[in-house]
Design a protein around this motif. Structure first.
Motif, mmCIF file in Angstrom:
data_model
loop_
_atom_site.group_PDB
_atom_site.id
_atom_site.type_symbol
_atom_site.label_atom_id
_atom_site.label_comp_id
_atom_site.label_asym_id
_atom_site.label_seq_id
_atom_site.Cartn_x
_atom_site.Cartn_y
_atom_site.Cartn_z
ATOM 1 N N ARG A 66 2.490 -34.231 -14.366
ATOM 2 C CA ARG A 66 2.345 -34.037 -15.805
ATOM 3 C C ARG A 66 1.932 -35.324 -16.523
ATOM 4 N N ASP A 67 1.136 -35.157 -17.581
ATOM 5 C CA ASP A 67 0.836 -36.219 -18.550
ATOM 6 C C ASP A 67 0.342 -37.495 -17.871
ATOM 7 N N LEU A 68 -0.588 -37.355 -16.940
ATOM 8 C CA LEU A 68 -1.043 -38.508 -16.160
ATOM 9 C C LEU A 68 -2.204 -39.246 -16.831
ATOM 10 N N VAL A 69 -3.040 -38.532 -17.554
ATOM 11 C CA VAL A 69 -4.213 -39.134 -18.189
ATOM 12 C C VAL A 69 -4.001 -39.156 -19.702
ATOM 13 N N PHE A 127 -17.474 -41.594 -15.236
ATOM 14 C CA PHE A 127 -17.003 -42.086 -13.938
ATOM 15 C C PHE A 127 -15.742 -42.933 -14.097
ATOM 16 N N HIS A 128 -15.464 -43.365 -15.312
ATOM 17 C CA HIS A 128 -14.206 -44.075 -15.583
ATOM 18 C C HIS A 128 -13.013 -43.237 -15.119
ATOM 19 N N TYR A 129 -13.145 -41.916 -15.230
ATOM 20 C CA TYR A 129 -12.062 -41.030 -14.766
ATOM 21 C C TYR A 129 -11.744 -41.271 -13.295
ATOM 22 N N CYS A 130 -12.774 -41.386 -12.471
ATOM 23 C CA CYS A 130 -12.601 -41.546 -11.027
ATOM 24 C C CYS A 130 -11.961 -42.877 -10.665
ATOM 25 N N GLN A 131 -11.993 -43.823 -11.583
ATOM 26 C CA GLN A 131 -11.483 -45.164 -11.318
ATOM 27 C C GLN A 131 -10.129 -45.436 -11.975
ATOM 28 N N LEU A 132 -9.561 -44.429 -12.632
ATOM 29 C CA LEU A 132 -8.285 -44.637 -13.314
ATOM 30 C C LEU A 132 -7.210 -45.040 -12.307
ATOM 31 N N PRO A 133 -6.521 -46.168 -12.539
ATOM 32 C CA PRO A 133 -5.498 -46.620 -11.586
ATOM 33 C C PRO A 133 -4.398 -45.593 -11.345
ATOM 34 N N ALA A 188 -8.621 -34.353 -7.405
ATOM 35 C CA ALA A 188 -7.842 -34.576 -8.621
ATOM 36 C C ALA A 188 -8.512 -33.782 -9.736
ATOM 37 N N TRP A 189 -7.755 -32.917 -10.394
ATOM 38 C CA TRP A 189 -8.288 -31.990 -11.412
ATOM 39 C C TRP A 189 -7.415 -32.124 -12.652
ATOM 40 N N SER A 275 -12.838 -33.398 -12.931
ATOM 41 C CA SER A 275 -12.289 -33.507 -11.580
ATOM 42 C C SER A 275 -13.138 -34.436 -10.716
ATOM 43 N N CYS A 276 -12.492 -34.908 -9.658
ATOM 44 C CA CYS A 276 -13.186 -35.704 -8.646
ATOM 45 C C CYS A 276 -12.585 -35.382 -7.293
ATOM 46 N N HIS A 277 -13.451 -35.178 -6.306
ATOM 47 C CA HIS A 277 -13.012 -35.055 -4.927
ATOM 48 C C HIS A 277 -13.115 -36.432 -4.275
ATOM 49 N N TYR A 278 -11.996 -36.856 -3.738
ATOM 50 C CA TYR A 278 -11.920 -38.146 -3.066
ATOM 51 C C TYR A 278 -11.796 -37.931 -1.556
#
Length: 334
Positions: A66-69, A127-133, A188-189, A275-278
């Motif tokens: 929950r509430d990650l971003v 792409f900043h989303y894909c790099q969020l720590p 990650a979605w 979303s991003c597939h890693y």
């Protein structure tokens, strides 16, 4: 496979836990040293996930945080999507898609015309989303420290036009990927607003990640099917479904063999998610000739040939290698 109604109820209660409870358990996990009596297959040893979270993912194939971003980041992603829709920015390699029902009607260049953008790896804002720590620290629990961002999407599920085309058929993401092992891949979605059954939330089959990759093709739907929306062939199951209700900023991580889809958007608004597939950079490419993935390989090759003015001899794995971006550690293989 879950068959007992009681166990399914427990699953739904887990998803319905208040954001504060989830956040508290995650932050306190730093001091936990997991101790398991049996080896775990789908998660790696880490200092982040609580033992109950690891076991939940192992058993069910997904984990909701929950509430990650932050709201600020979500506003940033939505603003960039709107700029793309208004054609104020040009992004190399970006794929812009419209719903099959919208494609047959008149439209203007705004967010109502576009249902999805994918392959946004060349757009710094998205792409900043894909790099969020805070995303990557969870991803590492599934992939290990060397992490590649392989597939990116911002989904703008439209209000259904009456043809049920806003549905997404039940499928497994691994169908699209010519790299393995599957257990070192995770999606990650993140919900960009409240997502529930009314606007077409994710629908998953808990535990289905323990199965094998099934045959996929376009479903025979009366209203038509969106491009690349493959579904499991002859799909039918008595396996209980779980509807993943999420608030803005909630993020679900799930295994590429997990069977999932989404229902119609029965509201007047557009349901947004990013979303991003890693994948672990240690993953390797496979030849899908002679497998159930031959049909998607052919379709991707034809699209790539048209898009980049190449002949259809372009390799399936090359279309993925071009899109993959290192986001943490070293690019060791992929």
């Amino acid at each position: 496979m879950y068959r007992a109604a009681g166990r399914l109820k427990i699953l739904q209660q887990h998803l319905d836990r208040p954001p504060a409870a989830i956040t508290a358990s995650c932050t306190s996990a730093q001091s936990v040293t997991p101790c398991f009596t049996v080896p775990l297959r789908y998660t790696l040893d880490n200092d982040l996930l609580l033992p109950e979270q690891r076991h939940f993912y192992e058993e069910n194939g997904f984990l909701l945080i929950r509430d990650l971003v932050s709201a600020e980041d979500i506003d940033r992603f939505r603003a960039e999507f709107e700029r793309i829709c208004r054609r104020e920015v040009q992004v190399p390699g970006l794929v812009v898609m419209r719903d099959v029902a919208i494609a047959k009607s008149e439209f203007v260049p705004d967010q109502k015309a576009i249902t999805k953008v994918q392959d946004f790896q060349e757009d710094p804002e998205l792409f900043h989303y894909c790099q969020l720590p805070q995303i990557l620290k969870y991803v590492e629990c599934f992939t290990g420290p060397n992490i590649m961002a392989m597939h990116t999407m911002l989904i703008n599920k439209p209000p259904d036009a009456g043809k049920k085309t806003s549905r997404h058929p039940m499928h497994q993401d691994l169908h699209y990927f010519p790299f393995r092992p599957a257990d070192r891949i995770v999606c990650a979605w993140t919900a960009l607003e409240r997502v529930d059954r009314s606007n077409g939330c994710l629908v998953i089959l808990p535990g289905s990640h323990k199965g094998t990759l099934q045959e996929h093709d376009y479903p025979n739907w009366e209203g038509g099917v969106n491009k690349m929306y493959h579904g499991i062939r002859n799909y039918h199951t008595d396996h209980p479904r779980v509807h993943v209700v999420m608030e803005k900023g909630d993020t679900v991580f799930f295994h590429p063999l997990l069977i999932h889809g989404s229902g119609m958007n029965q509201t007047e608004g557009f349901r947004k998610a990013i979303s991003c597939h890693y994948a672990s950079a240690d993953c390797y490419y496979i030849d899908v000739k002679g497998t159930t993935q031959e049909n998607i390989e052919k379709e991707v090759q034809e699209i790539a040939a048209r898009k980049y003015a190449l002949d259809t001899s372009i390799k399936f794995q090359d279309t993925w290698a071009m899109r993959g971006r290192l986001v943490q550690g070293e690019r060791t293989s992929l």
